[in-house]
Scaffold this motif. Structure first.
Motif, short mmCIF file in Angstrom:
data_model
loop_
_atom_site.label_atom_id
_atom_site.label_comp_id
_atom_site.label_asym_id
_atom_site.label_seq_id
_atom_site.Cartn_x
_atom_site.Cartn_y
_atom_site.Cartn_z
N THR A 1 40.80 41.71 50.43
CA THR A 1 40.99 42.52 49.23
C THR A 1 39.89 43.56 49.10
O THR A 1 40.14 44.73 48.76
CB THR A 1 41.03 41.62 47.99
N CYS A 2 38.66 43.15 49.40
CA CYS A 2 37.52 44.08 49.30
C CYS A 2 37.66 45.22 50.31
O CYS A 2 37.39 46.39 49.98
CB CYS A 2 36.21 43.33 49.56
N VAL A 3 38.09 44.91 51.53
CA VAL A 3 38.28 45.96 52.52
C VAL A 3 39.40 46.90 52.09
O VAL A 3 39.29 48.13 52.21
CB VAL A 3 38.60 45.35 53.91
N THR A 4 40.48 46.35 51.58
CA THR A 4 41.59 47.17 51.11
C THR A 4 41.16 48.10 49.99
O THR A 4 41.60 49.26 49.91
CB THR A 4 42.74 46.27 50.62
N GLN B 1 39.28 30.01 41.68
CA GLN B 1 38.36 31.10 41.37
C GLN B 1 38.65 32.32 42.24
O GLN B 1 38.63 33.47 41.77
CB GLN B 1 36.91 30.64 41.58
N GLU B 2 38.90 32.07 43.52
CA GLU B 2 39.18 33.20 44.42
C GLU B 2 40.51 33.87 44.05
O GLU B 2 40.64 35.09 44.13
CB GLU B 2 39.22 32.72 45.87
N ASN C 1 42.28 40.24 40.01
CA ASN C 1 41.53 41.25 39.23
C ASN C 1 41.23 42.49 40.07
O ASN C 1 41.21 43.61 39.55
CB ASN C 1 40.23 40.64 38.71
N ARG C 2 40.98 42.29 41.36
CA ARG C 2 40.66 43.44 42.22
C ARG C 2 41.91 44.19 42.70
O ARG C 2 41.82 45.37 43.06
CB ARG C 2 39.85 42.98 43.44
N LEU C 3 43.03 43.49 42.72
CA LEU C 3 44.26 44.14 43.20
C LEU C 3 44.85 45.08 42.16
O LEU C 3 45.38 46.15 42.52
CB LEU C 3 45.31 43.08 43.57
N LEU C 4 44.81 44.71 40.89
CA LEU C 4 45.49 45.51 39.87
C LEU C 4 45.04 46.97 39.85
O LEU C 4 45.89 47.88 39.78
CB LEU C 4 45.30 44.86 38.49
N VAL D 1 52.06 42.49 47.47
CA VAL D 1 51.18 41.33 47.33
C VAL D 1 51.20 40.82 45.89
O VAL D 1 51.32 39.61 45.64
CB VAL D 1 49.75 41.68 47.76
N ILE D 2 51.06 41.73 44.93
CA ILE D 2 51.06 41.33 43.51
C ILE D 2 52.39 40.67 43.15
O ILE D 2 52.44 39.67 42.43
CB ILE D 2 50.79 42.56 42.62
N SER D 3 53.48 41.24 43.65
CA SER D 3 54.79 40.65 43.38
C SER D 3 54.90 39.24 43.94
O SER D 3 55.45 38.35 43.28
CB SER D 3 55.89 41.55 43.97
N ASN D 4 54.37 39.03 45.14
CA ASN D 4 54.39 37.69 45.74
C ASN D 4 53.57 36.70 44.92
O ASN D 4 53.98 35.55 44.73
CB ASN D 4 53.85 37.75 47.17
#
Length: 775
Positions: free
Chosen positions: A44-47, A87-88, A94-97, A114-117
């Motif tokens: 997620t951080c790389v994305t 926690q992860e 939170n980072r994806l939105l 990803v969010i939909s999944n």
């Protein structure tokens, strides 16, 4: 996560290394990292990092999608341990939105998936804020964020992501907000997507039978009428829209409206009197626009411009959906629609015939790809797989005529007459597309032919029509599609309405087309349809020119593709039935052409069945059987000698063709066949584990015993006697644990052994066989 993210970024870069060893090492390192806590967050951080090169961000987002699918929930069907810790999970969400607002569309799309999944697993219990987050994003002034959130809901509102529980909740909680957003948005594509989300959700709601609960009926009763009102408003606006602009929202509104009338008729019935006149007015206004933009245009202007937005729906899509809407009304509201359309029925038929006219792009497409023409002409596919305006108009016209009975037939015939007059008027003004109207009128007549029992029924003068067709359309060498349609129509009159003189004229025209060096393939396909009908209904007349028919079909076999090949072989089968005698040279050409066609499409089971029918028909003629065996047997033995190296369907077809030869042959000819194939057949039955081949081989062996028992009594294969091999075959077929599909022909095999063993095999063999059988 930061340190692991740097590692992941390094590994992703190594996946593109030109050295295979480094790529494999990177794959192994990524796999090891995926088993460690924090890997999903690292991806997620790389994305999310704008400093990382775009292609690496894309790779990270794709891996994240896969990671969520495999590691998010331990009860998932694709789960791979370990599961992401709570926690992860929260940190990833939170980072994806915020990434839904990313400047790069590919990042937004993958993140939306990803969010939909994640929402599929967690909403509503573990992620109750999901819908509110999406609704807030859609209301944002940030265009990228709106795009991203819409994509999330699009992906989420699909059957793959719905459950019976979540779809009901989604409809009740999301729909009111979507309506509010729809009304506040002036952006066409956003409105289109919202309508699509609602339609998809309602479709699944009906599928899982959740629309009949009291709570859901109440919710739908509050929501759906407002969307039907919006559809009526959009239909009212169609007159002012340009040909290729902003039609997507109207198409989406019609799709939603059609679904509501089909699956929620009780909620929609009060809108029938409003929507039908609006839809009818739209249909009337659409015809001149469709004529100008699709039928009468030149080749260049008919092409769709490249680079159009995916969301843009063109005018023909709107017309097609409009016709589908009327079709659903005929099926669900027939009695009420009769009242509303009673005075307009002749006009409805007239407009539908006009919409059936070939477009410029279709004419070009059929010439470039005759397979498309075949698909358009096959009526069962015409309805189910083809969504053009032409096919939609055909289906609606046929349904309307059936629904309104005699009144519908009279309306259709009146519309056809009017259409023919339009064509003549256009021809007089030298309009190059005049023939398209006439072709559509001839096709429309095909709808009613099966209901017409005698000449002149319902005012149709068959003699005058055929005379006109013969003198005009059949001779229209520069208008191939019109000539092909005339052939098609005439063949449909053949059984009851055509005299022998007319039949010969049309059949001669069809056969001439097969031999023409200038007729395009679509016209020859129409000629095949005509010949098939004449062979079925007028075999005596077809016999008059059957040699020319077969020669023309042999030429076509060499120059056509697979789908067209099926069409030609259907005609071949019928024409062979009209053939009575064969010359060696012609039979060689026919067998050679059929075998060449088989080699083109080894794996096609339908083609195999057609070939078997052709050879069965050829084997009917005893005088041609020796030549047929000499031509076909070498090819069959070549296939049967290496069954493991070929597609099983090819081997099965070879056995079936061999069975055809065995059934028809006697004496020395039968012994010749058995001598060359017995060893191959026993090898197939004893060594292969495919039920179809074993069953087919058993049947062929049974016929071998029947036809050549004296030969087999003293026949050896590699020092093993034929009786011993037959016992081994019987032994395999009678094993109790053998699946019944293998032994489907075992009874027939044993019967032939018992019937023929007494006279031809030794008494020792008989005693041994009976002893084994009764053990």
């Amino acid at each position: 996560p930061l340190l692991l993210g740097m590692d992941v970024q390094l590994y992703l870069g190594s996946l593109l290394d030109p050295q295979q060893e480094r790529r494999q090492q990177a794959e192994a390192l990524l796999h090891d990292a995926s088993l460690r806590a924090g890997f999903g967050l690292a991806l997620t951080c790389v994305t999310a990092d704008p400093r990382v090169e775009l292609h690496l961000r894309q790779m990270a987002s794709v891996l994240l999608k896969k990671y969520v699918k495999e590691h998010w929930k331990s009860f998932g069907k694709d789960f791979v341990s370990p599961e992401v810790n709570p926690q992860e999970k929260d940190e990833i969400k939170n980072r994806l939105l915020p990434l839904l607002a990313d400047n790069h569309s590919k990042i937004r799309t993958t993140v939306a998936m990803v969010i939909s999944n994640i929402a599929y697993w967690e909403w509503p219990e573990e992620w109750p804020s999901f819908l509110n987050s999406m609704i807030g994003a859609i209301r944002s002034s940030n265009t990228n964020l709106v795009l991203g959130a819409i994509k999330v809901l699009e992906v989420f509102a699909t059957p793959e992501n719905f459950t019976e529980e979540t779809v009901s909740l989604l409809v009740q909680t999301l729909f009111p907000h979507l309506q509010e957003i729809y009304l506040s948005q002036n952006t066409i594509w956003v409105q289109t997507k919202i309508l699509g989300i609602i339609t998809s959700s309602l479709s699944y709601l009906v599928m899982v039978d959740k629309s009949e609960t009291k709570q859901m009926r109440k919710a739908l009763a509050q929501i759906l009428p407002q969307w039907l009102s919006e559809a009526a408003r959009l239909l009212h606006q169609t007159e002012a829209a340009p040909l290729k602009a902003n039609w997507s929202v109207k198409v989406a509104a019609l799709q939603l409206t059609t679904l509501v009338f089909q699956d929620f008729p009780a909620l929609a019935k009060e809108y029938l009197k409003v929507l039908v006149p609006q839809a009818w007015a739209s249909l009337v206004r659409s015809l001149p626009v469709y004529n100008e933009g699709y039928i009468n245009c030149d080749a260049n202007s008919s092409e769709v411009e490249e680079g159009q937005e995916d969301e843009t729906e063109y005018f023909d899509s709107f017309v097609s959906e409009l016709l589908s809407f009327f079709l659903v009304l005929l099926e669900t509201e027939r009695s009420r629609l009769r009242t509303l359309l009673a005075d307009q029925l002749p006009n409805l038929c007239y407009f539908l015939i006009a919409f059936m006219s070939l477009t410029t792009s279709q004419v070009i497409l059929f010439l470039d790809d005759p397979n498309e023409f075949v698909a358009e002409e096959e009526e069962e596919e015409f309805v189910s797989n083809n969504f053009s305006v032409r096919s939609a108009a055909w289906q609606l016209l046929e349904t309307a005529v059936e629904a309104f009975k005699d009144k519908g037939l009279n309306a259709l015939l009146s519309a056809v007459s009017r259409t023919f007059q339009d064509a003549e008027n256009l021809r007089a003004t030298q309009n190059p597309s005049w023939w398209k109207r006439r072709e559509a009128g001839l096709q429309a007549l095909g709808i009613v032919l099966r209901q017409m029992k005698e000449e002149g029924i319902l005012g149709l003068d068959v003699g005058a029509l055929l005379s006109s067709v013969l003198t005009c359309d059949i001779e229209a060498r520069d208008l191939p599609y019109l000539r092909g349609r005339a052939l098609w129509l005439a063949s449909r009159f053949s059984e009851q309405l055509l005299s022998s003189e007319y039949s010969r004229h049309f059949l001669h025209a069809a056969v001439s087309s097969l031999h023409s060096s200038t007729d395009p393939l679509p016209v020859k396909i129409s000629a095949c349809c005509a010949i098939s009908n004449f062979c079925s209904t007028k075999p005596d007349i077809a016999r008059w020119c059957v040699n020319d028919i077969i020669e023309g079909l042999c030429r076509l076999l060499r120059e056509t593709s697979e789908r067209v090949l099926h069409h030609i072989l259907d005609t071949f089968i019928l024409s062979l039935k009209a053939k009575q005698t064969w010359e060696a040279e012609q039979l060689q050409r026919v067998v050679g052409g059929l075998l060449e066609s088989w080699q083109k499409s080894w794996a096609d089971p339908l083609l195999a069945d057609q070939l078997r029918e052709c050879f069965e028909q050829l084997a009917e003629y005893s005088e041609s059987l020796p030549l047929l065996v000499s031509l076909l047997l070498p090819r069959l033995t070549s296939i049967l000698s290496t069954p493991n190296s070929l597609y099983s369907g090819v081997v099965d077809t070879a056995i079936q063709l061999l069975t055809v030869l065995l059934k028809r042959s006697e004496g020395a000819m039968a012994e010749q066949i058995v001598r060359q194939t017995f060893g191959q057949l026993t090898n197939i039955v004893l060594s292969l584990d495919e039920a179809t081949l074993v069953a087919s081989g058993t049947l062929a062996l049974s016929l071998s015993v029947e036809k050549a028992a004296p030969l087999l009594s003293n026949f050896f294969i590699d020092e093993t006697s034929a009786p011993s091999l037959l016992l081994r075959v019987g032994e395999r077929l009678m094993v109790p644990s053998l699946n019944e599909s293998f032994a489907v022909n075992a009874g027939f095999f044993l019967e032939k052994l018992l019937l023929h063993v007494l006279n031809s095999f030794s008494h020792f063999f008989l005693s041994f066989f009976l002893s084994y059988l009764f053990q």
